[in-house]
Structure formats: C-alpha cells, structure tokens
Design a protein around this motif. Sequence first.
Motif, PDB file in Angstrom:
ATOM      1  N   VAL A  28       0.754  -1.272  -0.120  1.00  0.00           N
ATOM      2  CA  VAL A  28       0.091   0.172  -0.117  1.00  0.00           C
ATOM      3  C   VAL A  28       0.676   1.188  -0.009  1.00  0.00           C
ATOM      4  N   GLU A  29       1.935   1.296   0.942  1.00  0.00           N
ATOM      5  CA  GLU A  29       2.872   2.335   0.910  1.00  0.00           C
ATOM      6  C   GLU A  29       3.547   2.480  -0.584  1.00  0.00           C
ATOM      7  N   ARG A  30       3.923   1.479  -1.076  1.00  0.00           N
ATOM      8  CA  ARG A  30       4.605   1.726  -2.495  1.00  0.00           C
ATOM      9  C   ARG A  30       3.683   2.041  -3.579  1.00  0.00           C
ATOM     10  N   VAL A  31       2.379   1.795  -3.410  1.00  0.00           N
ATOM     11  CA  VAL A  31       1.600   2.344  -4.458  1.00  0.00           C
ATOM     12  C   VAL A  31       1.295   3.820  -4.039  1.00  0.00           C
ATOM     13  N   LEU A  32       0.952   4.320  -2.670  1.00  0.00           N
ATOM     14  CA  LEU A  32       0.711   5.457  -2.235  1.00  0.00           C
ATOM     15  C   LEU A  32       2.087   6.357  -2.818  1.00  0.00           C
ATOM     16  N   PHE A  33       3.299   6.022  -2.779  1.00  0.00           N
ATOM     17  CA  PHE A  33       4.320   6.807  -2.954  1.00  0.00           C
ATOM     18  C   PHE A  33       4.316   7.147  -4.520  1.00  0.00           C
ATOM     19  N   THR A  34       4.017   5.937  -5.351  1.00  0.00           N
ATOM     20  CA  THR A  34       4.245   6.255  -6.593  1.00  0.00           C
ATOM     21  C   THR A  34       2.956   7.133  -6.969  1.00  0.00           C
ATOM     22  N   ILE A  35       1.731   7.267  -6.406  1.00  0.00           N
ATOM     23  CA  ILE A  35       0.840   8.296  -6.879  1.00  0.00           C
ATOM     24  C   ILE A  35       1.387   9.795  -6.346  1.00  0.00           C
ATOM     25  N   ILE A  36       2.014   9.926  -5.081  1.00  0.00           N
ATOM     26  CA  ILE A  36       2.820  11.114  -5.015  1.00  0.00           C
ATOM     27  C   ILE A  36       3.687  11.610  -5.775  1.00  0.00           C
ATOM     28  N   ILE A  77      -1.642  15.721 -17.283  1.00  0.00           N
ATOM     29  CA  ILE A  77      -2.909  14.724 -17.387  1.00  0.00           C
ATOM     30  C   ILE A  77      -2.807  13.682 -16.448  1.00  0.00           C
ATOM     31  N   ALA A  78      -1.555  13.138 -16.164  1.00  0.00           N
ATOM     32  CA  ALA A  78      -1.223  12.200 -15.277  1.00  0.00           C
ATOM     33  C   ALA A  78      -1.203  12.922 -13.635  1.00  0.00           C
ATOM     34  N   GLN A  79      -0.955  14.087 -13.752  1.00  0.00           N
ATOM     35  CA  GLN A  79      -0.917  14.731 -12.365  1.00  0.00           C
ATOM     36  C   GLN A  79      -2.116  14.986 -11.978  1.00  0.00           C
ATOM     37  N   LYS A  80      -3.173  15.292 -12.884  1.00  0.00           N
ATOM     38  CA  LYS A  80      -4.641  15.721 -12.644  1.00  0.00           C
ATOM     39  C   LYS A  80      -5.218  14.254 -12.185  1.00  0.00           C
ATOM     40  N   THR A  81      -4.949  13.137 -12.679  1.00  0.00           N
ATOM     41  CA  THR A  81      -5.440  12.039 -12.167  1.00  0.00           C
ATOM     42  C   THR A  81      -5.128  11.528 -10.912  1.00  0.00           C
ATOM     43  N   CYS A  82      -3.547  11.684 -10.470  1.00  0.00           N
ATOM     44  CA  CYS A  82      -3.179  11.381  -9.272  1.00  0.00           C
ATOM     45  C   CYS A  82      -3.633  12.507  -8.207  1.00  0.00           C
ATOM     46  N   PHE A  83      -3.832  13.556  -8.554  1.00  0.00           N
ATOM     47  CA  PHE A  83      -4.686  14.281  -7.207  1.00  0.00           C
ATOM     48  C   PHE A  83      -6.253  13.752  -7.167  1.00  0.00           C
ATOM     49  N   ILE A  84      -6.753  13.564  -8.341  1.00  0.00           N
ATOM     50  CA  ILE A  84      -8.094  12.976  -8.052  1.00  0.00           C
ATOM     51  C   ILE A  84      -8.027  11.625  -7.104  1.00  0.00           C
ATOM     52  N   ILE A  85      -7.110  10.676  -7.292  1.00  0.00           N
ATOM     53  CA  ILE A  85      -6.877   9.686  -6.424  1.00  0.00           C
ATOM     54  C   ILE A  85      -6.685  10.074  -5.106  1.00  0.00           C
ATOM     55  N   LEU A  86      -6.122  11.057  -4.781  1.00  0.00           N
ATOM     56  CA  LEU A  86      -5.288  11.311  -3.495  1.00  0.00           C
ATOM     57  C   LEU A  86      -6.614  12.037  -2.842  1.00  0.00           C
ATOM     58  N   SER A  87      -7.270  12.833  -3.639  1.00  0.00           N
ATOM     59  CA  SER A  87      -8.651  13.400  -2.867  1.00  0.00           C
ATOM     60  C   SER A  87      -9.473  12.213  -2.502  1.00  0.00           C
ATOM     61  N   LYS A  88      -9.650  11.377  -3.331  1.00  0.00           N
ATOM     62  CA  LYS A  88     -10.646  10.301  -3.076  1.00  0.00           C
ATOM     63  C   LYS A  88     -10.261   9.321  -1.836  1.00  0.00           C
ATOM     64  N   PHE A  95      -2.940   6.601   8.038  1.00  0.00           N
ATOM     65  CA  PHE A  95      -3.131   7.289   6.875  1.00  0.00           C
ATOM     66  C   PHE A  95      -3.143   9.004   7.118  1.00  0.00           C
ATOM     67  N   PRO A  96      -3.768   9.522   8.288  1.00  0.00           N
ATOM     68  CA  PRO A  96      -3.732  10.789   8.517  1.00  0.00           C
ATOM     69  C   PRO A  96      -2.192  11.337   8.550  1.00  0.00           C
ATOM     70  N   ASP A  97      -1.277  10.514   9.184  1.00  0.00           N
ATOM     71  CA  ASP A  97       0.156  10.893   8.984  1.00  0.00           C
ATOM     72  C   ASP A  97       0.653  11.215   7.520  1.00  0.00           C
ATOM     73  N   PHE A  98       0.086   9.986   6.789  1.00  0.00           N
ATOM     74  CA  PHE A  98       0.431  10.119   5.347  1.00  0.00           C
ATOM     75  C   PHE A  98      -0.056  11.451   4.647  1.00  0.00           C
ATOM     76  N   ILE A 155       0.679  14.241   1.292  1.00  0.00           N
ATOM     77  CA  ILE A 155      -0.256  14.588   0.207  1.00  0.00           C
ATOM     78  C   ILE A 155      -0.158  16.207   0.555  1.00  0.00           C
ATOM     79  N   VAL A 156      -0.253  16.630   1.671  1.00  0.00           N
ATOM     80  CA  VAL A 156      -0.259  18.258   1.971  1.00  0.00           C
ATOM     81  C   VAL A 156       0.834  18.853   1.131  1.00  0.00           C
ATOM     82  N   PRO A 157       2.066  18.202   1.332  1.00  0.00           N
ATOM     83  CA  PRO A 157       3.308  18.758   0.647  1.00  0.00           C
ATOM     84  C   PRO A 157       3.114  18.536  -0.941  1.00  0.00           C
ATOM     85  N   ALA A 158       2.520  17.557  -1.569  1.00  0.00           N
ATOM     86  CA  ALA A 158       2.347  17.487  -2.884  1.00  0.00           C
ATOM     87  C   ALA A 158       1.592  18.409  -3.336  1.00  0.00           C
TER      88      ALA A 158
END
Length: 1000
Positions: free
Chosen positions: A860-868, A878-889, A903-906, A911-914
């Motif tokens: 899970v961490e590995r996937v989350l870091f790829t999204i960041i 285009i990819a960045q937009k998709t990533c932020f949609i994922i992070l928001s969800k 997840f709150p720590d993450f 997410i906030v720095p991103a």
Amino acid sequence: LPVCLPVCLPVGPSLDSGLPDHILYCNIFINPSVTALDDHVLYCNIFINPSLSDDPVLYCNIFIKPSLSDDPVLYCNIFINPSLSDDHVKFFCFQVLEHQIKYRHGGLSPAQQQLIRETLMKWLQGQLMNSQPEKPFIRNKAAQVFALTFVMEYLTHWPKFFHDLLSLVGLNPHGVDVYLRTLMAIDAEVVDRDILHSPEEVRRNTLIKDGMREQVIPSLVESWYQILGAYQQSHPEITCQCLEVVGAYVSWIDLNLIANDRYVSLSVVSLSVVSLSVVNKTKLVESLCQVLQSAGFFNVDQEEDVDFLAKFSRLVNGMGQSLVLSWTKLAKGGAVKEAAEALRALETKVPLLLQLLVHDDDDISANIVGFCYDYLNVLKQVRYTLGSNTFFPSLYPDIMLAVMKKLTYDEEYNFDNEGEDEAMFVEYRKQLKMLLDRLAQVSPDLLLEAVGRVFNNTIQRWQTASFMEVEVAIRLLYMLGEALPASHGAHFSGDTAKTSALQDMMRTLVSSGLSGYQHTSVSLEFFETVVRYDKFFLVEPQHIPIVLMSFLDHRGLRHSSPKVRSRVAYLFSRFVKTLHKHMNSFIEDILSRIQDLLELAPPENGFPALLTSDDQLFIFETAGVLIVHGESPAERKQALMRSLLTPLTDAFRLLLAKLASEREEERQAALADCLSHAVGFASRTSKAFSNKQTVKQCGCTEVYRDCLQTFLPALSCPVQRGSLRSAVRSFLHRMIICLEEEVLPFVPAASEHMLKDCEARDLQEFIPLISQITAKFKVTRDLQEFIPLISQITVSPFLQQVFMPLVLAIFEVLCRPAEDNDQAAALEKQMLRRSYFTFIQTITSSGMNEVLANQGVENVERVLFTIIQGAVDFPDPIAQKTCFIILSKLVELWGGKDGMAGFPDFIYKHIVPACFLAPLKPSFDLTDAQTVLTLSECALTLKMIHLRRGPEFIQYLQQEYLPSLQVSPEITQEVCQVLQQPDAKVLKNYMKAFFQRAKL
C-alpha cells in the motif's frame, strides 16, 4: 551571390603559412577569384576559434570538416550581431543550421543542441528590438529552422517550445510574424499530405500531433484569437497570415476550439474591415466582363485550348462568387436597388456558368462548381424570401440536367485498377453531389421529378443501355437519400408525393432484373441503393426474397469481382440487421447458403478464398443476428449457434497445436493470424447480443463459455504472443458484456498469462480490460446490504488477487532502461504511466478501496508513493490531474477518524506537501489549460483534507507547514480563510493567483 553548400574549397594562403591549420577560407562565397586574405574574405573557423577579430562574418567549418580534432563547440554569434548587414550571409547561416539540424542532429552533444536553441531564441529576441523586420526570405528560412528544431526536439528536449516562443514574442508584430511563419513551416513538416514521409517520420509526426493536441493546442488557439483581435485594423497582412494558420491547423485539431461564438464573432468583425474583405464592386466585375466579352473570351464552344479554358473558368468562378458576395452584403444591408442590380448581373453570368459546367473536361467543370453552388444558394434565399411559388430562371432545370450528365462515368474509367485519374473523378463527383444537395434545397419537387424522369427512362431500356447510363440512373436515386433527408431513413412515411415517387422507383429497381447487369459499377450501385432504402422493404416486404437471392448468389457474395463481394458482405449485414424480423422463414436457408463463407481458411490451403477475413467478420455477424433474432425456440438457437462456432473452436485447437511445434517464423505468423481470425469471428457473432439476458434467453451461455475455454490456452503459447493476446483480450471484452459474472472464473488465469513477459503496449491494452471488469461489477456496501445475492458476483476478490501482479508488471516495464533519444519508448512509458494512474482511479472510485487496502502495508505504501511521485515529479499534467483525483478520493475514504490506520500521518507528511510542491515546480505551467485543470484538482484535494480533518488541518497549515515554506503570516491567514469557505470555485481561483505570485 552563389551558395556553395556543403563543400567549400580552401583558397588563399597555403596551410603552412603560419596560420592555424584548421582555418577554412570560404571567400568563394563572396568573390571566387580572390586568392589573398583581405577584408571581404568569408572565414568559417569562428566555431572553433572565437578569438578572431575580423569583421563578423560566417564561420562554420565544423559543419563542413567534422574530422577536426578541436572541441566542436557551436558559435552562432553572427545571428545576434546587429552590425552584420549582409542578408545573404545571414541566409547562409540559417542554411548551415538547417543542414546541421536536418542531417546531423543526432550526433550533436546536448550542449551543442542547447546552444542551437539558445541561438534561435536570441535571434528572435533581436527581431523584437529591430525597427525594421528582416527580409521575407530570411524570415521564411528562420521559420524553417525553428520548425526543424521543433520536429527534432519537441517530444524530448524542448516540450515547452511553444510556451517559450509565445512568452518571448507576446504581441510584438515582428515576433508574431516569425511565430506564424514557424507554425506554417511546422504544418509543412508534420501535417502536409502532399509531402512524402517515411513510415518512421509518419509515426513521429503522429506522436507530435497527439502531443500538441494534449498539451498546447488550446494555448495556440488562444494566441490566434489574440492576434486576430489585436491586428485586424492595424496589420492586415498579419491577420491574413493568422487566418492562413487557422485554416491549416483546423483540419486536425478539435473543431470546437474554432467553431464557437468567440471566433465567429471575431470573424464577423474582421469581415467588416475593408482591407480584409474581398468586396469587389458590381460595376468593377461588369466592366471586366465587358472587356473579356468584347475580346471574344466568352465563346467557350469555339475555344479548343483546354489549358486556357481551365484558367478562364477559374476567373469566371471568381467573378461569380464576387457578385454573390456583393449581392449578399447589399441584400443584408437593405440596399434593395443595388442588390437587384447585383442579382441581374449575377444571372447574366449563368449561361456562361452552364457552358463551363457541362464542358467535357472535368477540370474545367470542377473550376466553376464554387460559383454554381453559391448561385444556387442565392436562388434558395430568394425563394425563401419571396415564397415557394417564386418563378425560377429558365436555366435552373438546365443546371439540374448538367449535374446529372456530369455524374456519368467516362468509358475510359478503369474500375479494375483505379489510378490518379479515377481518384480525381471520384473527388469531382463529391463536388457534384454538393450541387445536387443544393438543388434539392432550392426545389425538392423539381429535383425529384427530374431524377424520376431520368431513372424511369433508363431502367425501361436497361438491357440495351450502356453501363454509364444505368449506373448514373441508380446513383441519382441513391443520392436522393441524402439530398432529400429523412429522420432515421424514414423515406417512406410522411410527404405522400415524395414517398410515392421513391417507392415507385424502388419497386422498379428491385423488380426489373437489373441486379443481373454485368458491370461492377452497376452491381455495386444496385446493392448500395437497396441498403440505403432498406426501410422500403418494411413497406413492401414481398420483395425481400428476390433481393435476398441477389445478395447470396453470383450477383452478390459470389460475384466474379472481389471488390463487389467485399462490399456486398458489409451491405448484406446491414440489410439483415434492418429486416431480420421479416426473415424468420428464410433463416436456415440463408445459413445453409453461406455455410462455405463461414469456414476458417487454413494457412496451408493455397486456394484464394471468396472473402477476406475482414469480409468474413460481417458474414459471421450476420449469421449471429439471424440466429439470435429469429423466432426459433432457445434450444434451436443454441444448436444453430453451436453449429456456427464449433467449426471455429475445432480448427482453433488443431492450429494451436501446430503453432506450438512450428519452428519457421513465417509459418508461425500465418498460423497466429489464422488463430486470431477464429477468435475474431467468434467475437463478432456476439455483436448480435445486447446483454447477458439476451444470451441466456437464447440458451447460448454455454456455447460462449466453451469458446472461452478453447481460446484461453492460446495465452500461454510461447510464440506470436502479441497477436494471440490481442485477439483473446478483445474476446474477453465482449464476454464481459455478454456473459457478465459467468466470465469471472476465467479472468484470473487469463490475467496471469497476459502479465508474463509483457511490454508497455501489452499492459496499456490489458489495463482497460481490468478497468472494464471493475466498472462492470462494482458493488457499493449499501447495495450489498439490500441485495445480499449481489455480493456473490463482486469482483473485489479477483481484483485483490490480480492487483499487485499487475502493478509489479507495470513497475518492471517503467524501470527498464531506454535510449535517451528513443522518443517512441518515452511516449509509450508516459502512456503506460497514465494508464496505471487511471487504473488506480477506477479502483478507488468504484467503491472497491478494499482492493488497495488489503495489499499489505508495504505494498500500500509503495503504491501511495507512486501516486505522490506522479502528482509532483512527472511533468505530465494529464497524469498529475489523475493523481490528485486519486489522492482526494483516498482522503475521502481513509482520511476520517474511522479511516485506515496511519493514513492521517501520510496526509500531512506527503499529500499536503504534494499539493504545494507540484504547482511550484518550474515545469508546472500555469498558462497551460491542462495544467490549470490539474491545479483545480490539487485545490479540491486540499478542500477534501479540510472536510475530513477539520480545524486540525488549518492549525497544521498555520503553525507548521506554510511557515516552513517561508509564507508570510498574512498570506497564511488568507489561505486558511479561503480553505474554510464552502465555494470550491473561490478556492480554485485563489490557489491559481497564490502560485502565480509565488513564482514571480
């Protein structure tokens, strides 16, 4: 001044005279007779010896003598030296650069390539400061060099080419001129179909256009709008240039970017500018006509010089269109008397128009079509204004007859081997069709009457008439279908006069025996017309059997011409789809008659098949439609479908076994093609089903399950994996629709095979399959509570099983090394990365977040870091937009008090720095429309964090994060206040302004 590329002979002192041995004298460019070193000698060694103090002339022997041992640094200071005034030397400079970029670009070091870019931009910057522009031939050559550099580097080293250009030139007229010339040069290099390109260049150009559509076209269109608005009054030549650019690009960009209120309104304003409008006064045109007529130029019938008539017809066309333009403008302006004079002048030209239109030479006729079309439009407007009973000029029927005559094939037309002349006639026919459509708009009754007269006179004597007469008679009937449009092809209901005339002609066509005419053009036209008016047979179904037979015998599917057979295969499928309800009593007879056309042709057959594999697709689809929509009981439908598909599966097993043992590559490819065809044929039969219920009702579920079991082993075949995987994957797509949950047991094993030894393209094609399954079988928790049975078909367990193998396969492909200049590989990786993020988005938005959550903490961490990483590090909006949609969800799903542990720590650490670091990146272009959409999703992600974490998030921003970015307390307070407002639009606008200020 001679230009001597690429060879320059050294002249002057010998190389042992004490001068550096690498000096190359090129005074031959200026004065070939010079043999001594003097002021006007052209030196070419400054690129490797910048210390020379001679007058700034062109130094470039590195291009000419690459064997020199000196470090090949490129010095282009001649372009930016304002003291240089020799236009020919400047032009030669650009020629040298052009040669280097065109033929040796790959051999340049990154520093040299960068120097070329910088030199071009410095030269352009110099143009902005000049009081007078460079000569047109220099600007054109500069535009060519800019375009070549763009083609070579846009996809790799210079993705911000247009941004850099637009940022520099602004609305400076000299800069805008070069910018527009560059766009036209790019169009010539990338789009112009008249220029022959190699397959590799075609592929490169396609990638460039795709990249431009995604990244810069909206910005370019906006720049054109600004240029047109700024210069329509002051610089008409720039406005014309800009309109030329729009005309060139509009053929391959999104038409909606141009065809909108903004551009239309601007065009109307532009047309009001005298210097831009071609408003030829009526008196001027009339004076010109008098001169031409007195010189005898109007005696078209007596003129034998075809080339002269071709030019003359273009002149008449221009005069006629100018008169139409004058009449239109005067009529709209309310100048009744002047408009009437323009109309009279226009009508006096119609006899000449008619003479040229009916000329035997089609080129001469084609040149006058524009005038004819515009004149008919005038008649349409006049009749609409004055009423439908308005008297028509006597030449209106003559124009109709002329169009009908010119539609006729010449005897020399080669139907078996169509070449350039035939292609030109086909294009000419399209222009005539436009005239026929306009004739119908002016007076549909007159056109219908005229076509009916020609059609009936010809068909009554079709046995003795020439093929040209017969073909054009049927063609006219066919063309009425579009000339007299009807909603959904309902030509046989509504207006009694129209329907009666069409019905009479169709009855004559199908009962005349004309289908047996022995010419391919007539055969094709017969079947095309029958299918265009297939709803006629709903009114008179008694004609269906005789037409069916013409489709099935030597007149159609078994015609001697492959061209006819191929087209009839498609038309037959359309005919059956429309009329299957009236064919119940013929179904098994039809299936029996087409049985041999449904056979899979093995590669070793050696005999040419009646139909190609592409044609057979339509026959299999037709067979499926007949079986599925027949009135037989389910048991009989199942038997018929099994008898249709069993030969395919039996042949598939045999051929797959042969392929596994075959060693010859060419033979392997032939077997793989045949296997792919078998899968494609089976897949095509399923087009008859709309959904699973239809499959079950027909009792065909088991038949298609058996097909799946037969086809899936092909995925593990060690050879020809690409084509086999593609075929089976397409079949799975169809089965997801037709079998629904019945297909799920087959998908895990299929996925396992498809993820082995795969390439980027394989994964790109596999991800949509998984996304389709996810979207098809997504189940919300609420729905499961109300309908417990639905949990039995949830796809979540399968997705959990296949998720990490798919993700790891994607990571493995993305991490493979590739050549720095391999543009295709870079693009494939970019597209795969986008597909990966889209897949994650599909998972999170389908109510299946447990698929990701159950992958284990490390995964899970590995996937989350790829999204960041996708949101911040890759300059792909285009990819960045998709990533932020994922992070928001994910924040919505896991960011609350009952969310995923940790997840709150993450959120706070990553997410906030991103959300702040991504927009601060230099590559994050806030003038780009796609990037602005990404910023909107970034803002919504911050909004979602506030919704889930509340005051805690605001406190974190105020006390920790924003101060760490050196944001002032006042701005920090602003950000937090806007975040707490309910209107998301306010936040989006604020964040854009926030980051624009931060980048200053």
